[in-house]
Design a protein around this motif. Structure first.
Motif, PDB file in Angstrom:
ATOM      1  N   GLY A  40      -4.584  -1.767   2.823  1.00 21.63           N
ATOM      2  CA  GLY A  40      -3.824  -3.131   2.828  1.00 21.63           C
ATOM      3  C   GLY A  40      -4.161  -4.527   3.401  1.00 21.63           C
ATOM      4  N   GLN A  84       2.501  -7.898  -0.896  1.00 20.41           N
ATOM      5  CA  GLN A  84       1.859  -7.948   0.725  1.00 20.41           C
ATOM      6  C   GLN A  84       2.849  -7.978   1.670  1.00 20.41           C
ATOM      7  N   LYS A 133       1.880  -0.898  -4.168  1.00 24.01           N
ATOM      8  CA  LYS A 133       0.955  -0.717  -4.652  1.00 24.01           C
ATOM      9  C   LYS A 133       0.688  -0.470  -5.967  1.00 24.01           C
TER      10      LYS A 133
END
Length: 400
Positions: free
Chosen positions: A184, A194, A216
């Motif tokens: 990430g 995020q 994700k």
């Protein structure tokens, strides 16, 4: 997306570290620095004290290594020295707007659920999704466990990152990440919007019904989790967040700034009008934000705008994200006006140093025009008899 926007995407991933800045604690700093292996043993002991099995903790740390690239990214956030007009034009393109609207249609049912459950408009989440990862396309390639361990070991902000490292161990124990493979942003955030490990543990949602939380690979999971996150941070349903306005000639500039709030009714009485649509309810508190002073764009910032600072501490990022959300909801392009030239990064540092010398808390001389610097600028403008619009100019720098 324009090439400039793609080049900027990894820098937006570097925004420290999104909303988690609000989670910093005020007590003594946890252990940091020194031999990395010895420090890791200390974290292992703390994790064991929290109830994690030794084999789980050892397995988590078996592949963890310090990453100097993380520290370099942490020290290099010059993108936030740009002014609002430059920053927003670099991030907002017609292609990003078109992709946002296409994704709004594609995930219409998900956004409907978010709006019903949390009261967060789709434009708000679409803007974060666009800026954080370009709608999932650029999620960052830093190993998450390495990033968190590196930043927790570093003595700059261990009070922020050590809890996130411990949360990552819990996330691993629950099957939510692989310390050897999960990647990430450099600051340890994971997924399409995020989120840090502690926030995933608290707000992670299964939006697509497959029985797991995959921030994700699943836009539905990521968006629903982001909506819950914003709700937990205090988002007020069915209220605006930012709106472009026109100011009357001669308005008292000392009333402007995020530290000055009046009701919408009071702003109306002073002659403030919307550039499009209607202003919020008369009883709502709001601030007039002039990101580039009296000659540039003008916005009315409502209570929900404050929630943006729980997501990210950069004023220029927050203002741009909030404005982009209004564009995705149908607002027109802002009136750029004719603002006075701003300061370079080096000049801003000098200004901040002079403000600090006069006793102002500007949050450090980093060359970034944040809200603390703006408040200090406005105070000095008032003292010097300059137009008090909180926009630092060379005239102010020279006067100090």
């Amino acid at each position: 997306m324009r090439p400039k926007a793609r080049l900027l995407a990894p820098l937006i991933l570097a925004a420290l570290p999104a909303y988690a800045q609000a989670q910093e604690t005020t007590g003594p700093k946890p252990p940091c620095g020194g031999d990395f292996g010895a420090w890791v043993n200390g974290v292992k002991s703390e994790a064991a004290a929290l109830g994690h099995a030794p084999q789980t903790v050892n397995a988590f740390f078996s592949s963890v290594r310090p990453d100097d690239a993380v520290l370099r990214a942490d020290r290099a956030q010059g993108v936030f020295q740009r002014d609002f007009i430059d920053f927003s034009r670099r991030l907002i393109s017609e292609n990003r707007i078109a992709n946002g609207r296409a994704n709004a249609d594609k995930y219409d049912a998900v956004f409907d659920r978010i709006e019903a459950d949390y009261g967060v408009p789709r434009g708000v989440l679409l803007a974060f999704w666009a800026f954080e990862t370009d709608y999932g396309a650029v999620q960052g390639d830093f190993n998450t466990a390495n990033a968190l361990a590196t930043l927790a070991h570093d003595c700059r902000r261990p009070e922020l990152f050590r809890p996130q490292l411990l949360a990552a161990i819990e996330l691993y124990a629950q099957g939510g990440m692989d310390p050897a493979a999960t990647t990430g942003a450099w600051a340890g955030e994971i997924g399409q919007v995020q989120m840090l490990p502690a926030d995933i543990l608290e707000n992670g949602m299964d939006g697509d019904g497959d029985g797991r939380v995959d921030l994700k690979g699943s836009p539905s999971d990521a968006l629903l989790s982001g909506g819950k996150m914003l709700s937990s941070l205090g988002w007020r349903p069915n209220e605006p967040w930012l709106q472009e306005i026109a100011l009357p000639q001669g308005i008292d500039l000392t009333l402007t700034g995020l530290d000055h709030k009046m009701t919408v009714a009071e702003w109306k009485a002073l002659g403030v009008t919307p550039r499009s649509g209607d202003l919020g309810a008369d009883s709502l508190p709001a601030s007039v934000l002039l990101p580039m002073g009296r000659g540039g764009p003008a916005f009315l910032a409502y209570p929900n705008f404050d929630v943006y600072f729980e997501w990210n501490q950069s004023l220029v990022y927050v203002t741009t994200a909030a404005y982009f959300a209004t564009r995705l909801e149908g607002a027109p392009v802002y009136d750029a006006g004719n603002p006075a030239p701003g300061l370079s990064g080096e000049e801003m540092v000098r200004l901040q140093e002079r403000l600090q010398a006069r006793g102002h808390d500007v949050g450090g001389a980093d060359g970034i025009l944040g809200e603390k610097t703006r408040e200090a600028v406005q105070a000095e403008q008032i003292r010097l008899g300059l137009p008090a619009d909180a926009w630092p100019t060379r005239a102010l720098l020279d006067a100090l």
